[in-house]
Design a protein around this motif. Structure first.
Motif: not given
Length: 433
Positions: A412, A421, A408
């Motif tokens: 994300a 990110d 996860q």
């Protein structure tokens, strides 16, 4: 001003727009969806462990090679029609390896570099013409080296002269042959191209001497048997961006894109059949598949010896779809072919439609027409065009969720909303090596 100098200016100075960046984000997500199952050993693959023993220095060039191989290993990655190859599995490994090495976690610059790389890929395909592929080259490997080099020039902040030298170094290294299709060297082509791009960038930025003109022109001429149209590299650059139009084509199946409309036509026949799938299979006498002359140039394997070769077999793909109603990844993985599929595939014959324009003239007009001839004389026929296939959306988000079911945190950060990110994504992928 030389062709290379003009192109270099476009690479470092043009400004992608919001729509292009959104498409780039989806391309990154698809790349992650097709590479992570190999990196995380969710599917059988003997090539990556072996490569990791040979390329273990941890440098950006080796990391680019390993990421490129992993992303192309399943043949589930995106395709670009102008490029006639797979751009993301060359461009993104080079950029990710460079970002991780240099700790250059600028998401906006990264996305723009990816867009520039795809622009270069598509324009190279147009400039070198379809003859490059028909001569036997694998565009992902040969043209991909230059596309990734252009992306790195933009991402690294190279100036015009450095970019020109970088492109020349990449062009002199670019190669890759379709004769390797059906082997592990085919996905390794993506790794080789990414690696060569990184090496070219390292050399050019270090000031290594190279010709800043004429090399690219020579590559286009030789690689097209003197049929090149070099003006296609420059005309209407970014108007629209190639990542938007014709755009990245995301795959619904982990097989050669040249088999997909045949698979979809077969599925439509199966869905229309009023009886059970078992009744349909028992009723089949023989099967034919028609396509434009030369339309099976990529899907050239008629009797695959393993699951890797099966990805390039129209016969095997049609039979698999008839039996299972889908193309299961397990039937196209390493190891032996499925004997039930092979038995039905033996009933398939190829019948090029001589009335259709040759595929080499315009691959966009490709189609597959599948016909099932039943024992009672009934003919079940379905035609599916490439354009119909492209008009059917592929659920990239679904591919990504399936690949990252237990990851996860990686899911994300896949949208590259900010620099953090990018840092997390680049470090997670390179750490998996």
């Amino acid at each position: 001003m030389s062709l290379t100098a003009q192109l270099s200016q476009l690479i470092i100075r043009s400004r992608p727009d919001h729509a292009a960046r959104q498409q780039a984000r989806e391309g990154v997500q698809d790349f992650l969806a097709v590479s992570w199952p190999v990196l995380n050993r969710q599917v059988p693959d003997s090539g990556l462990p072996l490569l990791k023993t040979l390329y273990r220095d941890g440098g950006p060039a080796s990391r680019a090679l390993l990421l490129g191989y992993a992303a192309h290993a399943l043949d589930y990655d995106d395709f670009h029609a102008d490029f006639r190859g797979h751009p993301s599995v060359v461009i993104l490994p080079a950029l990710l390896a460079w970002a991780a090495e240099k700790r250059a976690f600028d998401a906006a610059r990264f996305l723009d570099a990816f867009i520039i790389g795809v622009e270069m890929a598509g324009r190279l395909g147009l400039a070198i013409t379809q003859s490059h592929y028909t001569l036997g080259y694998h565009n992902t490997a040969s043209l991909g080296t230059l596309a990734a080099a252009a992306a790195l020039a933009r991402f690294s902040g190279a100036d015009v002269h450095q970019t020109a030298v970088l492109l020349g170094i990449a062009a002199t290294e670019a190669s890759g042959l379709r004769a390797q299709f059906g082997s592990a060297v085919k996905p390794l082509h993506a790794g080789f191209a990414a690696e060569r791009a990184v090496r070219a960038a390292q050399l050019a930025l270090a000031g290594f001497d190279g010709q800043p003109t004429s090399v690219l022109e020579s590559f286009l001429s030789l690689g097209s048997a003197d049929r090149a149209q070099p003006e296609a590299l420059l005309d209407f650059w970014g108007a629209p961006w190639r990542i938007v139009t014709p755009g990245l084509e995301f795959k619904p199946f982990a097989t050669c894109a040249g088999t997909h409309s045949a698979a979809e036509a077969t599925r439509e026949i199966r869905q229309r059949w009023a009886g059970s799938p078992e009744e349909l299979l028992s009723a089949i006498d023989r099967i034919s598949v028609a396509f434009p002359p030369g339309g099976d140039i990529a899907a050239s394997v008629r009797q695959p010896k393993n699951g890797i070769e099966a990805r390039f077999s129209l016969e095997y793909v049609i039979a698999a779809m008839l039996i299972y109603g889908d193309l299961r990844m397990a039937d196209f993985a390493e190891g032996e072919v499925n004997p039930q599929i092979m038995a039905l595939a033996a009933k398939v014959t190829r019948q090029p439609d001589e009335g259709a324009p040759p595929d080499a003239i315009n691959p966009a007009l490709r189609f597959h027409e599948v016909t099932l001839l039943l024992h009672d004389g009934t003919a079940l026929r379905q035609r599916r065009t490439r354009q119909q296939s492209l008009a059917t959306p592929v659920d990239v988000a679904g591919k990504l969720r399936a690949a990252l079911a237990d990851e996860q945190a990686l899911l994300a950060c896949s949208a590259l909303r900010d620099n953090e990110d990018l840092r997390r994504l680049a470090q997670a992928l390179t750490a998996a090596l």
